[in-house]
Design a protein around this motif. Structure first.
Motif, short mmCIF file in Angstrom:
data_model
loop_
_atom_site.label_atom_id
_atom_site.label_comp_id
_atom_site.label_asym_id
_atom_site.label_seq_id
_atom_site.Cartn_x
_atom_site.Cartn_y
_atom_site.Cartn_z
N UNK A 29 0.83 -1.21 0.00
CA UNK A 29 0.00 0.00 0.00
C UNK A 29 0.87 1.26 0.00
N UNK A 30 1.96 1.21 0.76
CA UNK A 30 2.84 2.39 0.81
C UNK A 30 3.45 2.67 -0.56
N UNK A 31 3.80 1.61 -1.28
CA UNK A 31 4.38 1.81 -2.61
C UNK A 31 3.34 2.37 -3.58
N UNK A 32 2.14 1.84 -3.49
CA UNK A 32 1.05 2.34 -4.36
C UNK A 32 0.81 3.82 -4.05
N UNK A 33 0.78 4.13 -2.78
CA UNK A 33 0.55 5.53 -2.36
C UNK A 33 1.62 6.44 -2.94
N UNK A 34 2.87 6.01 -2.88
CA UNK A 34 3.98 6.84 -3.36
C UNK A 34 3.96 7.00 -4.88
N UNK A 35 3.57 5.95 -5.59
CA UNK A 35 3.75 5.95 -7.03
C UNK A 35 2.54 6.34 -7.86
N UNK A 36 1.35 6.24 -7.27
CA UNK A 36 0.18 6.55 -8.08
C UNK A 36 0.05 8.08 -8.14
N UNK A 37 -0.53 8.58 -9.21
CA UNK A 37 -0.72 10.02 -9.37
C UNK A 37 -1.43 10.61 -8.14
N UNK A 38 -0.80 11.60 -7.45
CA UNK A 38 -1.40 12.13 -6.21
C UNK A 38 -2.83 12.62 -6.37
N UNK A 39 -3.19 13.03 -7.58
CA UNK A 39 -4.56 13.51 -7.77
C UNK A 39 -5.59 12.38 -7.74
N UNK A 40 -5.11 11.16 -7.88
CA UNK A 40 -6.06 10.05 -7.96
C UNK A 40 -6.19 9.29 -6.64
N UNK A 41 -5.42 9.68 -5.64
CA UNK A 41 -5.51 8.91 -4.41
C UNK A 41 -5.85 9.83 -3.22
N UNK A 42 -6.46 9.19 -2.19
CA UNK A 42 -6.76 9.92 -0.96
C UNK A 42 -5.64 9.71 0.04
N UNK A 43 -5.98 9.97 1.28
CA UNK A 43 -5.00 9.85 2.37
C UNK A 43 -4.72 8.37 2.67
N UNK A 44 -3.47 8.05 3.00
CA UNK A 44 -3.17 6.69 3.48
C UNK A 44 -3.31 6.69 5.01
N UNK A 45 -4.27 5.93 5.48
CA UNK A 45 -4.54 5.86 6.92
C UNK A 45 -3.94 4.56 7.44
#
Lengths: 192, 163
Positions: A29-45
């Protein structure tokens, strides 16, 4: 249990990363959070202990954007891997649409992989979910370690049903998106 | 269709839920009210949601509620039908809606816990009735998930998840 909201024209799907403790679920999940376009993802909780072990779950919403008039969103969850957190694990599975089972390739973790796979099937059965119809993909993580078991051996032990499988080194990001792509497509196909 | 399997919420269902929330908002003098399903998906809200991220809120509130249900069972209760969290400036009351959804009321010093509880008690059966009707209804025909939609979604997945 995906939800189609015809009023706001949204489709929401829940994906759960399952597997033994310290296998690399949160790292995915941390890798997905870092690599996916920031506009397409929410906060990592992350609901974790002070030692950064998952206590309840990690949560990351990822937006596919609008597809032919419907906003499509995946909610990615991890479960705590340690055996004694089973009550929490079961809660996270409620309403699941697809599962990534993250296995640890090290020989000393084989028993933990097998136990976690059994535990997954037991928890799915509690909800009446059928693992034969629910999209599940398997990720053999930590392929970079020198003592990683051969894939054939892992397959024999934890993938007798020939689920779609991927090799990964989640800490380097290798295989993370291949796994996510596969489970996402299977989930959407299962809704069609 | 609700419970297990895919479920859908129609525009008219949402309009009815929004109207109920709007009336609750003013009667209970809330900052905002949110509705989510038991798996942590946000459905709708009324009032001043401001900076509040509804997606994150829904996932955490559903987990909070699910954990409390398990605690209730450990104590020999069937469930805790509502949860109260008191803050310095804002407080929150969460309540179960017929086992299918969760209603969250967030209020500040413009209201009181007593008033919010009272109004919530009156509202919950009405919200539960909308969910029960949604559950009884057959799924809407001709959903968006035809082969062309699936092909477009697969392309988008390849484009977005390229790491």
């Amino acid at each position: 249990m995906s939800m189609i909201n015809y009023a706001s024209r949204e489709i929401n799907c829940k994906l759960v990363y399952y597997g033994p403790g310290l296998g690399g679920k949160t790292t995915n999940l941390e890798y997905i959070y870092e690599r996916v376009n920031p506009e397409t993802r929410g906060k990592l909780i992350s609901l974790a202990t002070e030692q950064e072990r998952t206590l309840f779950f990690d949560f990351l919403p990822v937006d596919l954007g609008e597809i032919r008039g419907f906003k499509t969103r995946f909610h990615l969850y991890t479960v705590p891997g340690q055996v004694y957190y089973n009550a929490s694990r079961r809660l996270i599975l409620k309403g699941v649409d697809g599962i990534v089972f993250v296995a640890d390739s090290q020989p000393e973790r084989m028993d933990a992989n097998i136990a976690s796979m059994h535990n997954l099937y037991e928890n799915l059965a509690e909800y009446g979910y059928d693992p034969r119809t629910l999209p599940i993909v398997l990720q053999y993580n930590k392929r970079d370690l020198p003592n990683a078991l051969p894939i054939a051996e892992l397959r024999e032990q934890i993938n007798p049903d020939h689920l779609p499988e991927f090799e990964a080194t989640a800490v380097e990001g290798e295989g993370v998106f291949d796994t996510l792509k596969a489970v996402s497509k299977l989930v959407l196909k299962s809704l069609g | 269709m609700m419970a297990d399997g895919q479920w859908a919420i129609a525009a008219e269902d949402l309009a009815r839920l929004d109207a109920l929330l709007a009336s609750f908002l003013s009667e209970a003098r809330l900052r905002c009210a949110l509705l989510l399903d038991r798996t942590g998906r946000f459905l709708t809200a009324a009032g001043e949601t401001g900076e509040l991220d509804p997606t994150t809120f829904a996932s955490l509130a559903a987990a909070d509620f699910a954990a409390s249900d398990q605690l209730a069972q450990l104590l020999g209760e069937a469930d805790f039908s509502s949860l109260y969290h008191a803050g310095e400036r804002q407080s929150m009351l969460l309540a179960d809606v017929g086992g299918q959804a969760i209603l969250a009321a967030i209020f500040d010093d413009r209201s009181t816990l007593g008033l919010v509880r009272l109004q919530m008690r009156a509202l919950l059966p009405q919200v539960a009735a909308v969910f029960a009707e949604m559950g009884d209804r057959a799924p809407a025909p001709g959903g968006p998930l035809d082969p062309a939609w699936l092909a477009a979604a697969a392309d988008e997945i390849d484009r977005l998840f390229n790491g």
